[in-house]
Enzyme design. Structure first.
Site, PDB file in Angstrom:
ATOM      1  N   ARG A   1      61.831  54.816  38.603  1.00 17.07           N
ATOM      2  CA  ARG A   1      60.801  54.464  37.618  1.00 17.07           C
ATOM      3  C   ARG A   1      60.475  55.325  36.464  1.00 17.07           C
TER       4      ARG A   1
ATOM      5  N   SER B   1      53.516  45.361  28.892  1.00 15.16           N
ATOM      6  CA  SER B   1      53.962  46.052  30.081  1.00 15.16           C
ATOM      7  C   SER B   1      55.553  45.987  30.150  1.00 15.16           C
TER       8      SER B   1
ATOM      9  N   TYR C   1      51.254  37.398  36.004  1.00 14.29           N
ATOM     10  CA  TYR C   1      50.865  38.482  35.207  1.00 14.29           C
ATOM     11  C   TYR C   1      51.689  38.734  34.383  1.00 14.29           C
TER      12      TYR C   1
ATOM     13  N   ASP D   1      60.624  43.798  43.247  1.00 17.39           N
ATOM     14  CA  ASP D   1      60.797  44.832  42.921  1.00 17.39           C
ATOM     15  C   ASP D   1      62.304  45.075  42.279  1.00 17.39           C
TER      16      ASP D   1
ATOM     17  N   ASN E   1      33.329  44.068  31.177  1.00 18.91           N
ATOM     18  CA  ASN E   1      32.440  43.282  31.909  1.00 18.91           C
ATOM     19  C   ASN E   1      32.317  43.954  33.641  1.00 18.91           C
TER      20      ASN E   1
ATOM     21  N   ASP F   1      31.764  39.718  28.890  1.00 14.62           N
ATOM     22  CA  ASP F   1      33.030  39.116  29.384  1.00 14.62           C
ATOM     23  C   ASP F   1      33.706  38.319  28.388  1.00 14.62           C
TER      24      ASP F   1
ATOM     25  N   ASN G   1      36.873  45.179  36.653  1.00 14.51           N
ATOM     26  CA  ASN G   1      37.749  46.080  37.738  1.00 14.51           C
ATOM     27  C   ASN G   1      37.329  47.568  37.445  1.00 14.51           C
TER      28      ASN G   1
ATOM     29  N   ASN H   1      48.081  49.194  45.313  1.00 16.26           N
ATOM     30  CA  ASN H   1      49.451  48.560  45.276  1.00 16.26           C
ATOM     31  C   ASN H   1      50.255  49.199  44.645  1.00 16.26           C
TER      32      ASN H   1
ATOM     33  N   LYS I   1      51.458  38.575  29.800  1.00 15.67           N
ATOM     34  CA  LYS I   1      51.888  39.566  28.779  1.00 15.67           C
ATOM     35  C   LYS I   1      52.637  38.970  27.742  1.00 15.67           C
TER      36      LYS I   1
ATOM     37  N   THR J   1      56.889  45.218  32.527  1.00 20.07           N
ATOM     38  CA  THR J   1      57.209  44.114  33.360  1.00 20.07           C
ATOM     39  C   THR J   1      57.962  43.035  32.603  1.00 20.07           C
TER      40      THR J   1
HETATM   41  P1  NAD Z   1      42.032  48.630  34.789  1.00 16.63           P
HETATM   42  O1  NAD Z   1      41.706  47.527  35.462  1.00 16.63           O
HETATM   43  O2  NAD Z   1      41.664  49.791  35.151  1.00 16.63           O
HETATM   44  O3  NAD Z   1      41.222  48.349  33.215  1.00 16.63           O
HETATM   45  C1  NAD Z   1      41.164  46.973  32.561  1.00 16.63           C
HETATM   46  C2  NAD Z   1      39.467  46.767  32.338  1.00 16.63           C
HETATM   47  O4  NAD Z   1      39.517  45.610  31.466  1.00 16.63           O
HETATM   48  C3  NAD Z   1      38.534  46.966  33.437  1.00 16.63           C
HETATM   49  O5  NAD Z   1      37.836  47.778  32.881  1.00 16.63           O
HETATM   50  C4  NAD Z   1      38.079  45.503  33.627  1.00 16.63           C
HETATM   51  O6  NAD Z   1      36.635  45.532  34.022  1.00 16.63           O
HETATM   52  C5  NAD Z   1      38.258  45.021  32.032  1.00 16.63           C
HETATM   53  N1  NAD Z   1      38.369  43.530  31.991  1.00 16.63           N
HETATM   54  C6  NAD Z   1      39.032  42.594  32.735  1.00 16.63           C
HETATM   55  N2  NAD Z   1      38.750  41.459  32.298  1.00 16.63           N
HETATM   56  C7  NAD Z   1      37.626  41.203  31.457  1.00 16.63           C
HETATM   57  C8  NAD Z   1      37.046  40.434  30.622  1.00 16.63           C
HETATM   58  N3  NAD Z   1      37.364  39.078  30.747  1.00 16.63           N
HETATM   59  N4  NAD Z   1      36.064  40.931  29.753  1.00 16.63           N
HETATM   60  C9  NAD Z   1      35.478  42.154  29.796  1.00 16.63           C
HETATM   61  N5  NAD Z   1      36.357  43.110  30.381  1.00 16.63           N
HETATM   62  C10 NAD Z   1      37.523  42.830  31.006  1.00 16.63           C
HETATM   63  O7  NAD Z   1      43.465  48.411  34.113  1.00 16.63           O
HETATM   64  P2  NAD Z   1      44.390  49.509  33.299  1.00 16.63           P
HETATM   65  O8  NAD Z   1      45.172  50.134  34.354  1.00 16.63           O
HETATM   66  O9  NAD Z   1      43.570  50.491  32.562  1.00 16.63           O
HETATM   67  O10 NAD Z   1      45.383  48.766  32.334  1.00 16.63           O
HETATM   68  C11 NAD Z   1      44.904  48.280  31.092  1.00 16.63           C
HETATM   69  C12 NAD Z   1      45.554  47.379  30.480  1.00 16.63           C
HETATM   70  O11 NAD Z   1      47.013  47.855  30.354  1.00 16.63           O
HETATM   71  C13 NAD Z   1      45.627  46.047  31.324  1.00 16.63           C
HETATM   72  O12 NAD Z   1      45.867  44.955  30.321  1.00 16.63           O
HETATM   73  C14 NAD Z   1      47.017  46.130  32.035  1.00 16.63           C
HETATM   74  O13 NAD Z   1      47.558  44.766  32.226  1.00 16.63           O
HETATM   75  C15 NAD Z   1      47.813  46.962  31.113  1.00 16.63           C
HETATM   76  N6  NAD Z   1      48.900  47.422  31.898  1.00 16.63           N
HETATM   77  C16 NAD Z   1      48.695  48.540  33.003  1.00 16.63           C
HETATM   78  C17 NAD Z   1      49.447  49.181  33.463  1.00 16.63           C
HETATM   79  C18 NAD Z   1      49.130  50.116  34.739  1.00 16.63           C
HETATM   80  O14 NAD Z   1      50.051  50.488  35.482  1.00 16.63           O
HETATM   81  N7  NAD Z   1      48.065  50.426  34.793  1.00 16.63           N
HETATM   82  C19 NAD Z   1      50.943  49.025  33.138  1.00 16.63           C
HETATM   83  C20 NAD Z   1      51.159  48.049  32.163  1.00 16.63           C
HETATM   84  C21 NAD Z   1      50.148  47.484  31.358  1.00 16.63           C
HETATM   85  C1  UD1 Z   2      54.071  47.762  39.231  1.00 14.38           C
HETATM   86  C2  UD1 Z   2      54.396  46.163  38.852  1.00 14.38           C
HETATM   87  C3  UD1 Z   2      54.453  45.868  37.423  1.00 14.38           C
HETATM   88  C4  UD1 Z   2      53.641  46.759  36.480  1.00 14.38           C
HETATM   89  C5  UD1 Z   2      53.524  48.123  37.026  1.00 14.38           C
HETATM   90  C6  UD1 Z   2      52.433  48.958  36.291  1.00 14.38           C
HETATM   91  C7  UD1 Z   2      55.140  44.934  41.043  1.00 14.38           C
HETATM   92  C8  UD1 Z   2      56.306  44.197  41.672  1.00 14.38           C
HETATM   93  N1  UD1 Z   2      55.350  45.394  39.825  1.00 14.38           N
HETATM   94  O1  UD1 Z   2      55.459  47.992  38.814  1.00 14.38           O
HETATM   95  O2  UD1 Z   2      54.556  44.626  37.099  1.00 14.38           O
HETATM   96  O3  UD1 Z   2      53.755  46.721  35.231  1.00 14.38           O
HETATM   97  O4  UD1 Z   2      53.368  48.160  38.283  1.00 14.38           O
HETATM   98  O5  UD1 Z   2      51.737  49.541  37.005  1.00 14.38           O
HETATM   99  O6  UD1 Z   2      53.829  45.111  41.501  1.00 14.38           O
HETATM  100  N2  UD1 Z   2      56.565  51.818  46.234  1.00 14.38           N
HETATM  101  C9  UD1 Z   2      56.684  52.151  47.423  1.00 14.38           C
HETATM  102  N3  UD1 Z   2      55.506  52.246  48.190  1.00 14.38           N
HETATM  103  C10 UD1 Z   2      54.266  51.444  47.725  1.00 14.38           C
HETATM  104  C11 UD1 Z   2      54.169  51.411  46.622  1.00 14.38           C
HETATM  105  C12 UD1 Z   2      55.314  51.510  45.503  1.00 14.38           C
HETATM  106  O7  UD1 Z   2      57.547  52.455  47.850  1.00 14.38           O
HETATM  107  O8  UD1 Z   2      53.130  51.792  48.477  1.00 14.38           O
HETATM  108  C13 UD1 Z   2      57.608  51.955  45.369  1.00 14.38           C
HETATM  109  C14 UD1 Z   2      58.185  50.474  44.680  1.00 14.38           C
HETATM  110  O9  UD1 Z   2      58.921  49.817  45.558  1.00 14.38           O
HETATM  111  C15 UD1 Z   2      58.763  51.104  43.327  1.00 14.38           C
HETATM  112  C16 UD1 Z   2      57.963  52.543  42.849  1.00 14.38           C
HETATM  113  O10 UD1 Z   2      57.349  53.010  44.218  1.00 14.38           O
HETATM  114  O11 UD1 Z   2      60.090  51.507  43.704  1.00 14.38           O
HETATM  115  C17 UD1 Z   2      56.931  52.427  41.850  1.00 14.38           C
HETATM  116  O12 UD1 Z   2      56.011  51.015  42.378  1.00 14.38           O
HETATM  117  P1  UD1 Z   2      54.698  50.855  41.723  1.00 14.38           P
HETATM  118  O13 UD1 Z   2      53.748  52.099  41.382  1.00 14.38           O
HETATM  119  O14 UD1 Z   2      53.995  49.739  42.350  1.00 14.38           O
HETATM  120  O15 UD1 Z   2      55.192  50.192  40.309  1.00 14.38           O
HETATM  121  P2  UD1 Z   2      56.322  48.970  39.961  1.00 14.38           P
HETATM  122  O16 UD1 Z   2      56.562  48.361  40.984  1.00 14.38           O
HETATM  123  O17 UD1 Z   2      57.222  49.627  38.965  1.00 14.38           O
END
Ligand code: NAD
Ligand code: UD1
Length: 338
Positions: free
Chosen positions: A231, A125, A149, A294, A32, A58, A35, A198, A153, A127
């Site tokens: 990490r 994740s 969040y 963290d 949808n 959606d 993001n 973030n 999961k 997480t």
């Molecule tokens: P992303 O936000 O880039 O991709 C998610 C996609 O889902 C987006 O395109 C968004 O528009 C779509 N979406 C969200 N809600 C929706 C809905 N209700 N209907 C239809 N589409 C919807 O995120 P990503 O980094 O590609 O992550 C993908 C998945 O992996 C997520 O579930 C996320 O929680 C999980 N994940 C991501 C990370 C990471 O660090 N990126 C780490 C662990 C798990």
């Molecule tokens: C974050 C999420 C986690 C998610 C993961 C996947 C939080 C608390 N955790 O993990 O749930 O599954 O992303 O994407 O948000 N750091 C800095 N400066 C920054 C950003 C990060 O120093 O501006 C440090 C953090 O303290 C950490 C490391 O970099 O030690 C990685 O951070 P980040 O990329 O945000 O990932 P996680 O915290 O591991």
């Protein structure tokens, strides 16, 4: 074989769509754009040379989700990326996260059951491990979540176990990602966060390209070799290939859980220094207090995925930083969809 990829225009989804097409699967994307941007789809189509089908849907909308399956009776499996993923935002807007992530998944599973689709790959994740009791983290480690969040999961993992137990036709793979970074080597698709990033690597990328002044480093007093957080960073293309491996292995009923990581831990300073090598100039940073929530260290034992899925991450940290930089340099404003 047609695979429905929800969230397929997002960061990990778009790379996985390319890996699936490379492996010979047919793909239908549903998103949808909450993001992501249509430009990601255009680039996936350009890179693959295929007019990849897309449904603007959606998944919170039960009727629309049902209609998706009704219109595509040949869907054989679902890879479910769609969801909201910002940990901090989820603390302030828990209803949004429960509503989006849980409702979408329920609607999807409901439609799958109705239309006889039983293969499901879920984006979980690391997480769910919280502050790990021991390292490296195995799949049978105790689970603990600290944010709405993370709870979505864990709840979805539990929901899937219940559903698979009640209906033995279901074949489910729970993929627990560690820290996905990097971008497609073409520099055409990559991570395009909304607003100020973030996560560490997209933040560094925006400092490197001059969009942000300096990287805040959250804490240098952790019990780690240099005091900063450690990490398990994994290249998004390795992660994408992990999904193809998980899908191929999904032949028997039940729920299977895999860590997708490299098994290697890198500190914040390791990442900064490797990124400096990739972009060719220093990354300005400032030390800041620890960020709430963290943990000191988090890295996977990826042996279950290696032994069962015959998949292993191949790309090293240098490649992750080079590909991230290549995408950022070519797309300083992300997809800049206008
Ligand atoms: P992303 O936000 O880039 O991709 C998610 C996609 O889902 C987006 O395109 C968004 O528009 C779509 N979406 C969200 N809600 C929706 C809905 N209700 N209907 C239809 N589409 C919807 O995120 P990503 O980094 O590609 O992550 C993908 C998945 O992996 C997520 O579930 C996320 O929680 C999980 N994940 C991501 C990370 C990471 O660090 N990126 C780490 C662990 C798990
Ligand atoms: C974050 C999420 C986690 C998610 C993961 C996947 C939080 C608390 N955790 O993990 O749930 O599954 O992303 O994407 O948000 N750091 C800095 N400066 C920054 C950003 C990060 O120093 O501006 C440090 C953090 O303290 C950490 C490391 O970099 O030690 C990685 O951070 P980040 O990329 O945000 O990932 P996680 O915290 O591991």
């Amino acid at each position: 074989m047609l695979i429905l990829v929800t969230g397929g225009t997002g960061y990990i989804g778009s790379h996985t769509v390319l890996a699936l097409l490379d492996a010979g699967y047919e793909v239908l994307i549903a998103d949808n754009y909450i993001n992501s941007k249509p430009e990601a789809l255009r680039r996936v189509r350009k890179l693959s040379g295929q007019d990849v089908p897309f449904a603007l849907c959606d998944l919170r909308d039960e009727a629309a989700t049902d209609a998706l399956f009704a219109a595509h009776p040949d869907i054989e499996a679902v890879i479910h990326f769609a969801g909201l993923k910002a940990v901090g935002e989820s603390v302030h807007k828990p209803f949004l996260y429960y509503d989006n992530n849980l409702k979408s998944t329920l609607n999807l599973l409901n439609a799958m059951q109705k239309y006889g689709v039983h293969a499901f790959v879920f984006s979980s994740s690391a997480t769910v491990y919280g502050d790990p009791v021991s390292l490296p983290i195995r799949e049978d480690a105790p689970l603990h979540v600290a944010s709405p969040y993370g709870r979505t999961k864990l709840m979805i993992e539990e929901m899937l176990r219940d559903i698979a137990q009640a209906d033995p036709a279901f074949r489910v793979s729970l993929l627990r990602y560690f820290n996905p970074v990097g971008a497609h080597p073409s520099g055409l698709i990559g991570e395009d966060p909304n607003g100020i990033p973030n996560n560490l690597m997209p933040f560094i990328a925006q400092v490197a390209v001059g969009k942000l002044d300096r990287l805040p480093i959250y804490g240098d007093d952790y019990d780690t070799p240099d005091g900063t957080g450690v990490r398990d960073y994994i290249h998004v293309c390795d992660l994408a290939e992990g999904h193809v491996a998980a899908l191929k292995a999904l032949t028997a009923p039940g729920v299977y859980t895999f860590n997708l990581g490299t098994g290697l831990g890198y500190s914040v300073f390791d990442i900064v220094h490797e990124y400096e090598r990739a972009c060719g100039h220093p990354i300005a940073y400032a030390m800041k207090p620890r960020r709430a929530g963290d943990v000191a260290s988090c890295y996977a034992d990826p042996s279950q995925a290696r032994d069962t899925l015959h998949w292993e991450a191949k790309r090293d940290l240098a490649q992750m930083c080079e590909d991230s930089w290549n995408f950022q340099r070519n797309n300083p404003d992300g997809y800049n969809d206008d």
